[in-house]
Design an enzyme around this catalytic site. Structure first.
Site, PDB file in Angstrom:
ATOM      1  N   THR A  44       0.824  -1.217   0.000  1.00  0.00           N
ATOM      2  CA  THR A  44       0.000   0.000   0.000  1.00  0.00           C
ATOM      3  C   THR A  44       0.858   1.267   0.000  1.00  0.00           C
ATOM      4  O   THR A  44       0.618   2.198  -0.762  1.00  0.00           O
ATOM      5  CB  THR A  44      -0.889   0.019   1.273  1.00  0.00           C
ATOM      6  OG1 THR A  44      -1.281  -1.307   1.586  1.00  0.00           O
ATOM      7  CG2 THR A  44      -2.068   0.919   1.103  1.00  0.00           C
TER       8      THR A  44
ATOM      9  N   TRP B 140       3.881   1.773  -0.950  1.00  0.00           N
ATOM     10  CA  TRP B 140       4.588   1.939  -2.224  1.00  0.00           C
ATOM     11  C   TRP B 140       3.631   2.421  -3.318  1.00  0.00           C
ATOM     12  O   TRP B 140       3.928   3.375  -4.054  1.00  0.00           O
ATOM     13  CB  TRP B 140       5.206   0.595  -2.597  1.00  0.00           C
ATOM     14  CG  TRP B 140       6.116   0.598  -3.781  1.00  0.00           C
ATOM     15  CD1 TRP B 140       6.773   1.671  -4.334  1.00  0.00           C
ATOM     16  CD2 TRP B 140       6.507  -0.544  -4.555  1.00  0.00           C
ATOM     17  NE1 TRP B 140       7.526   1.261  -5.397  1.00  0.00           N
ATOM     18  CE2 TRP B 140       7.383  -0.085  -5.549  1.00  0.00           C
ATOM     19  CE3 TRP B 140       6.197  -1.901  -4.493  1.00  0.00           C
ATOM     20  CZ2 TRP B 140       7.963  -0.955  -6.492  1.00  0.00           C
ATOM     21  CZ3 TRP B 140       6.771  -2.766  -5.418  1.00  0.00           C
ATOM     22  CH2 TRP B 140       7.642  -2.289  -6.409  1.00  0.00           C
TER      23      TRP B 140
ATOM     24  N   HIS C 191      -8.627  -0.108   3.029  1.00  0.00           N
ATOM     25  CA  HIS C 191      -8.407  -1.546   3.241  1.00  0.00           C
ATOM     26  C   HIS C 191      -9.769  -2.261   3.279  1.00  0.00           C
ATOM     27  O   HIS C 191      -9.832  -3.447   3.595  1.00  0.00           O
ATOM     28  CB  HIS C 191      -7.707  -1.794   4.581  1.00  0.00           C
ATOM     29  CG  HIS C 191      -6.223  -1.542   4.575  1.00  0.00           C
ATOM     30  ND1 HIS C 191      -5.417  -1.823   3.494  1.00  0.00           N
ATOM     31  CD2 HIS C 191      -5.383  -1.073   5.547  1.00  0.00           C
ATOM     32  CE1 HIS C 191      -4.156  -1.514   3.795  1.00  0.00           C
ATOM     33  NE2 HIS C 191      -4.111  -1.055   5.024  1.00  0.00           N
TER      34      HIS C 191
ATOM     35  N   ARG D 110      10.276  -2.378   5.899  1.00  0.00           N
ATOM     36  CA  ARG D 110      11.046  -3.433   6.560  1.00  0.00           C
ATOM     37  C   ARG D 110      12.150  -3.873   5.608  1.00  0.00           C
ATOM     38  O   ARG D 110      13.275  -3.431   5.703  1.00  0.00           O
ATOM     39  CB  ARG D 110      10.134  -4.600   6.957  1.00  0.00           C
ATOM     40  CG  ARG D 110      10.809  -5.634   7.842  1.00  0.00           C
ATOM     41  CD  ARG D 110       9.842  -6.735   8.216  1.00  0.00           C
ATOM     42  NE  ARG D 110       9.402  -7.504   7.078  1.00  0.00           N
ATOM     43  CZ  ARG D 110       9.832  -8.731   6.773  1.00  0.00           C
ATOM     44  NH1 ARG D 110      10.701  -9.331   7.558  1.00  0.00           N
ATOM     45  NH2 ARG D 110       9.386  -9.355   5.714  1.00  0.00           N
ATOM     46  N   LYS D 111      11.816  -4.747   4.634  1.00  0.00           N
ATOM     47  CA  LYS D 111      12.818  -5.219   3.675  1.00  0.00           C
ATOM     48  C   LYS D 111      12.402  -4.941   2.231  1.00  0.00           C
ATOM     49  O   LYS D 111      13.234  -4.720   1.375  1.00  0.00           O
ATOM     50  CB  LYS D 111      13.020  -6.721   3.834  1.00  0.00           C
ATOM     51  CG  LYS D 111      13.713  -7.135   5.109  1.00  0.00           C
ATOM     52  CD  LYS D 111      13.937  -8.631   5.097  1.00  0.00           C
ATOM     53  CE  LYS D 111      14.740  -9.080   6.307  1.00  0.00           C
ATOM     54  NZ  LYS D 111      14.813 -10.555   6.370  1.00  0.00           N
TER      55      LYS D 111
HETATM   56  P1  A3P Z   1       8.033  -6.325   4.048  1.00  0.00           P
HETATM   57  O1  A3P Z   1       7.508  -6.391   5.437  1.00  0.00           O
HETATM   58  O2  A3P Z   1       7.997  -7.662   3.358  1.00  0.00           O
HETATM   59  O3  A3P Z   1       9.363  -5.708   3.964  1.00  0.00           O
HETATM   60  P2  A3P Z   1       1.993  -1.930   3.270  1.00  0.00           P
HETATM   61  O4  A3P Z   1       2.528  -0.698   2.643  1.00  0.00           O
HETATM   62  O5  A3P Z   1       0.762  -2.447   2.563  1.00  0.00           O
HETATM   63  O6  A3P Z   1       1.816  -1.764   4.721  1.00  0.00           O
HETATM   64  O7  A3P Z   1       3.072  -3.079   3.019  1.00  0.00           O
HETATM   65  C1  A3P Z   1       4.305  -3.055   3.680  1.00  0.00           C
HETATM   66  C2  A3P Z   1       5.288  -3.874   2.878  1.00  0.00           C
HETATM   67  O8  A3P Z   1       5.689  -3.133   1.719  1.00  0.00           O
HETATM   68  C3  A3P Z   1       6.562  -4.136   3.667  1.00  0.00           C
HETATM   69  O9  A3P Z   1       7.049  -5.386   3.198  1.00  0.00           O
HETATM   70  C4  A3P Z   1       7.429  -2.967   3.233  1.00  0.00           C
HETATM   71  O10 A3P Z   1       8.803  -3.172   3.466  1.00  0.00           O
HETATM   72  C5  A3P Z   1       7.106  -2.921   1.753  1.00  0.00           C
HETATM   73  N1  A3P Z   1       7.400  -1.615   1.148  1.00  0.00           N
HETATM   74  C6  A3P Z   1       7.238  -0.396   1.689  1.00  0.00           C
HETATM   75  N2  A3P Z   1       7.645   0.543   0.837  1.00  0.00           N
HETATM   76  C7  A3P Z   1       8.093  -0.076  -0.270  1.00  0.00           C
HETATM   77  C8  A3P Z   1       8.669   0.362  -1.502  1.00  0.00           C
HETATM   78  N3  A3P Z   1       8.878   1.654  -1.756  1.00  0.00           N
HETATM   79  N4  A3P Z   1       9.021  -0.575  -2.409  1.00  0.00           N
HETATM   80  C9  A3P Z   1       8.827  -1.887  -2.173  1.00  0.00           C
HETATM   81  N5  A3P Z   1       8.291  -2.373  -1.029  1.00  0.00           N
HETATM   82  C10 A3P Z   1       7.924  -1.474  -0.087  1.00  0.00           C
END
Ligand code: A3P
Length: 304
Positions: free
Chosen positions: A46, A48, A102, A271-272
């Site tokens: 989300t 991203w 969501h 996170r990653k």
């Molecule tokens: P991980 O926990 O696998 O690292 P959301 O935005 O829906 O809360 O999802 C979070 C997930 O998207 C996390 O995954 C986060 O690290 C990853 N995320 C956040 N920003 C991102 C970006 N710019 N590019 C790719 N993944 C990203």
């Protein structure tokens, strides 16, 4: 954490306290024709997707297109309708071209479905989604990162499989939007996190086209697409000061007529950002179980 069921989906306490009320309020939210809703199951990318869509819609050749994202978490640039609508202090009016949710497709208010506004839904591999979700709550509770290679507890895993997580069942949420996108492909764009990672240029161009902000040839020649991709990359976003050290205050309910809040550090959303990190936290048996559920629930809809 206590979960409550509403229209077939499970919500944590702070969501559900107001959900029926929120839904009534949302009935009055009539998206403008050009407004776009970014939808997702939690932890599917989300943050991203919001950054990319916001950077696309606010770009200009003359100035830095993404300047608000330099100082604000992307969730503040693209508000969640369900949180904003009942907030005591809405940060942004909902009269912006991009909003997010969501809420599962089947629970969206009729005013939204009938408005004909466009919806972009991002989904992700269930193993990675579960690990990311687990990490989120782990960090909320312990303030620490999930240790590398720590296998997630069996009973928490089982809850995910049973659909008992925030906004779960994961598969039903995905299916709701997938079926709607098959019925109305011009209105609903379905994006997979993995595709966005592997074929970023293709999907960013498609996203821009879909939401009504296509790149011109001149912009392509000037490298605008790559500029936006680089800016919104995990590496860049996670290192911005606002995302490293900033925090948001969330309203989680009402206690004794006062709004109950808690602070969430922005870095929890970064996170990653990898594909396949589940291998560090799930056993092969767990992964097989998730594969079986996915096959059983989604294969006949052409989604695996
Ligand atoms: P991980 O926990 O696998 O690292 P959301 O935005 O829906 O809360 O999802 C979070 C997930 O998207 C996390 O995954 C986060 O690290 C990853 N995320 C956040 N920003 C991102 C970006 N710019 N590019 C790719 N993944 C990203």
């Amino acid at each position: 954490m206590n979960y409550y069921q509403y229209e077939g989906f499970w919500y944590p306490f702070f969501h559900i306290v107001n959900l029926p009320n929120k839904k009534r309020m949302l009935e009055h939210f009539k998206p403008q024709h050009k407004q776009v809703i970014l939808s997702s199951f939690p932890k599917c990318g989300t943050t991203w997707l919001k950054a990319l869509a916001f950077a696309i819609t606010t770009r200009s050749c003359e100035s830095e297109p993404t300047n608000l994202l330099l100082t604000r978490l992307s969730h503040d640039c693209v508000p969640f309708i369900e949180f904003q609508i009942s907030s005591s202090q809405p940060k942004l009016i909902l009269d912006v071209p991009l909003v997010s949710t969501h809420i599962p497709y089947t629970s969206l208010p009729k005013s939204v479905i009938n408005s004909g506004c466009k919806i972009v839904y991002i989904c992700r591999d269930p193993n990675d989604t579960f690990v990311s979700l687990y990490h989120f709550y782990y960090k909320v509770n312990t303030k620490e990162e999930l240790p590398t290679n720590e296998i997630i507890e069996e009973d928490v895993f089982e809850c995910f499989c049973q659909g008992l997580t925030a906004c779960g069942p994961f598969w039903d949420d995905l299916l709701g939007y997938w079926r709607a996108s098959l019925e109305s492909p011009k209105r609903i764009l379905f994006i997979k996190y993995e595709d966005l990672k592997n074929e970023t240029v293709y999907w960013v161009k498609k996203l821009a086209q879909f939401i009504g902000y296509p790149f011109s040839l001149e912009e392509e020649d000037k490298g605008m697409i790559q500029k936006i991709i680089n800016f919104c990359s995990f590496e860049n976003m996670s290192n911005l000061e606002v995302n490293k050290n900033g925090a948001v205050t969330l309203e989680v309910g009402i206690k004794k007529h006062e709004v109950d809040t808690f602070e969430l550090k922005n870095n929890i959303y970064f996170r990653k950002g990898n594909i396949g990190d589940w291998k560090n936290h799930l056993t092969p048996t767990m992964a097989t179980r998730i594969d079986q559920i996915t096959e059983q629930k989604l294969a006949s809809y052409g989604l695996t």
